[in-house]
Design a protein around this motif. Structure first.
Motif, PDB file in Angstrom:
ATOM      1  N   ALA A  89       0.826  -1.214   0.000  1.00  0.00           N
ATOM      2  CA  ALA A  89       0.000   0.000   0.000  1.00  0.00           C
ATOM      3  C   ALA A  89       0.855   1.257   0.000  1.00  0.00           C
ATOM      4  N   SER A  90       0.242   2.351  -0.458  1.00  0.00           N
ATOM      5  CA  SER A  90       0.889   3.658  -0.352  1.00  0.00           C
ATOM      6  C   SER A  90       0.617   4.206   1.050  1.00  0.00           C
ATOM      7  N   VAL A  91       1.612   4.860   1.636  1.00  0.00           N
ATOM      8  CA  VAL A  91       1.400   5.451   2.966  1.00  0.00           C
ATOM      9  C   VAL A  91       1.100   6.948   2.855  1.00  0.00           C
ATOM     10  N   GLN A  92       1.073   7.463   1.646  1.00  0.00           N
ATOM     11  CA  GLN A  92       0.805   8.885   1.408  1.00  0.00           C
ATOM     12  C   GLN A  92      -0.495   9.331   2.098  1.00  0.00           C
ATOM     13  N   VAL A 110      14.542   3.743  13.259  1.00  0.00           N
ATOM     14  CA  VAL A 110      14.939   5.004  12.618  1.00  0.00           C
ATOM     15  C   VAL A 110      14.745   4.904  11.107  1.00  0.00           C
ATOM     16  N   ARG A 111      15.175   3.796  10.544  1.00  0.00           N
ATOM     17  CA  ARG A 111      15.062   3.592   9.087  1.00  0.00           C
ATOM     18  C   ARG A 111      13.597   3.582   8.658  1.00  0.00           C
ATOM     19  N   MET A 112      12.757   2.883   9.425  1.00  0.00           N
ATOM     20  CA  MET A 112      11.334   2.800   9.081  1.00  0.00           C
ATOM     21  C   MET A 112      10.663   4.162   9.173  1.00  0.00           C
ATOM     22  N   ARG A 113      11.007   4.900  10.222  1.00  0.00           N
ATOM     23  CA  ARG A 113      10.395   6.231  10.385  1.00  0.00           C
ATOM     24  C   ARG A 113      10.792   7.143   9.220  1.00  0.00           C
ATOM     25  N   GLU A 114      12.071   7.150   8.884  1.00  0.00           N
ATOM     26  CA  GLU A 114      12.534   7.993   7.764  1.00  0.00           C
ATOM     27  C   GLU A 114      11.827   7.609   6.467  1.00  0.00           C
ATOM     28  N   LEU A 115      11.721   6.323   6.247  1.00  0.00           N
ATOM     29  CA  LEU A 115      11.125   5.829   5.006  1.00  0.00           C
ATOM     30  C   LEU A 115       9.650   6.210   4.915  1.00  0.00           C
ATOM     31  N   ILE A 116       8.919   5.968   5.999  1.00  0.00           N
ATOM     32  CA  ILE A 116       7.466   6.176   5.974  1.00  0.00           C
ATOM     33  C   ILE A 116       7.125   7.671   5.983  1.00  0.00           C
ATOM     34  N   GLU A 117       7.848   8.428   6.775  1.00  0.00           N
ATOM     35  CA  GLU A 117       7.611   9.882   6.741  1.00  0.00           C
ATOM     36  C   GLU A 117       8.045  10.445   5.383  1.00  0.00           C
ATOM     37  N   GLY A 118       9.129   9.923   4.852  1.00  0.00           N
ATOM     38  CA  GLY A 118       9.618  10.377   3.532  1.00  0.00           C
ATOM     39  C   GLY A 118       8.625  10.080   2.419  1.00  0.00           C
ATOM     40  N   ARG A 119       7.796   9.061   2.610  1.00  0.00           N
ATOM     41  CA  ARG A 119       6.776   8.726   1.599  1.00  0.00           C
ATOM     42  C   ARG A 119       5.473   9.481   1.826  1.00  0.00           C
TER      43      ARG A 119
END
Ligand code: PRP
Length: 183
Positions: A89-92, A110-119
């Motif tokens: 799914a898209s997290v947008q 940290v990696r997950m937060r950056e990725l999901i917020e970045g998306r």
């Protein structure tokens, strides 16, 4: 109890009691959500916690899965979690609930937060079954942590050593001789 364990840390009943508390905390947090949050299971370790948690929640949620790996067969984090399988799914614009089994060095969270917020997620909430603050290498904290544990090698209820012990319905400390044979 499995013979490779030194001692029991949590029974299945103790885990389920905390799952109820975590679910109630999430229900309160998302009581006014206009769209269902997207609950993300970070495979493989959080599989049982995730299933129990989302089934206990009253809030309607949608589910997605991501496979992330940083330990391989080692007891030390590589420091660079690898995304083995991405979300469908898209997290947008979504409220995301990330469900982890353990926050150890902190690199994965940290990696997950950056990725999901970045998306472009609208919000990011991390829930973990275990927190091991004594092992932290990067400063990060889950929004809800069920149990704080010391620097002991625990397995069961999703947590593994070299892909074993995940399906134990309880959590215990692995005997040192089991993992010292290999590392
Ligand atoms: C474990 C665990 C967390 C992560 C936490 O995953 O499930 O996702 O490590 O460690 P960290 O805070 O040091 O990053 P692992 O890479 O072992 O994969 P698994 O979930 O398949 O066991």
């Amino acid at each position: 109890m499995n013979g490779d364990l030194e001692r029991l840390v949590l029974s299945g009943e103790q885990i389920q009691q905390k799952v109820k508390e975590a679910a109630a905390w999430l229900d309160e947090r998302f009581a006014k959500a206009d769209t269902p949050p997207l609950a993300i299971c970070v495979l493989r370790g959080s599989v049982f916690f995730f299933c129990d948690l989302v089934r206990t929640m009253q809030t309607p949620v949608q589910l997605d899965f991501m496979t992330v790996s940083s330990y391989g067969g080692s007891t030390q984090s590589s420091g660079a979690p690898e995304i083995v399988a991405d979300l469908s799914a898209s997290v947008q614009g979504r409220d995301v609930i990330l469900v982890e089994d353990i926050v150890d060095s902190g690199h994965t969270l940290v990696r997950m937060r950056e990725l999901i917020e970045g998306r472009g997620a609208r919000s990011f909430t991390a829930v973990t079954l275990f927190d091991k603050p004594s092992r932290r290498q990067v400063s990060v904290k889950a929004d809800f942590s069920c149990f704080e544990v010391g620097d002991e090698f625990i397995v069961g209820y999703g947590l593994d050593y070299d892909q074993q012990y995940r399906n134990l319905p309880y959590v215990g400390v692995l005997k040192r001789e089991i993992y010292e044979k290999k590392n």
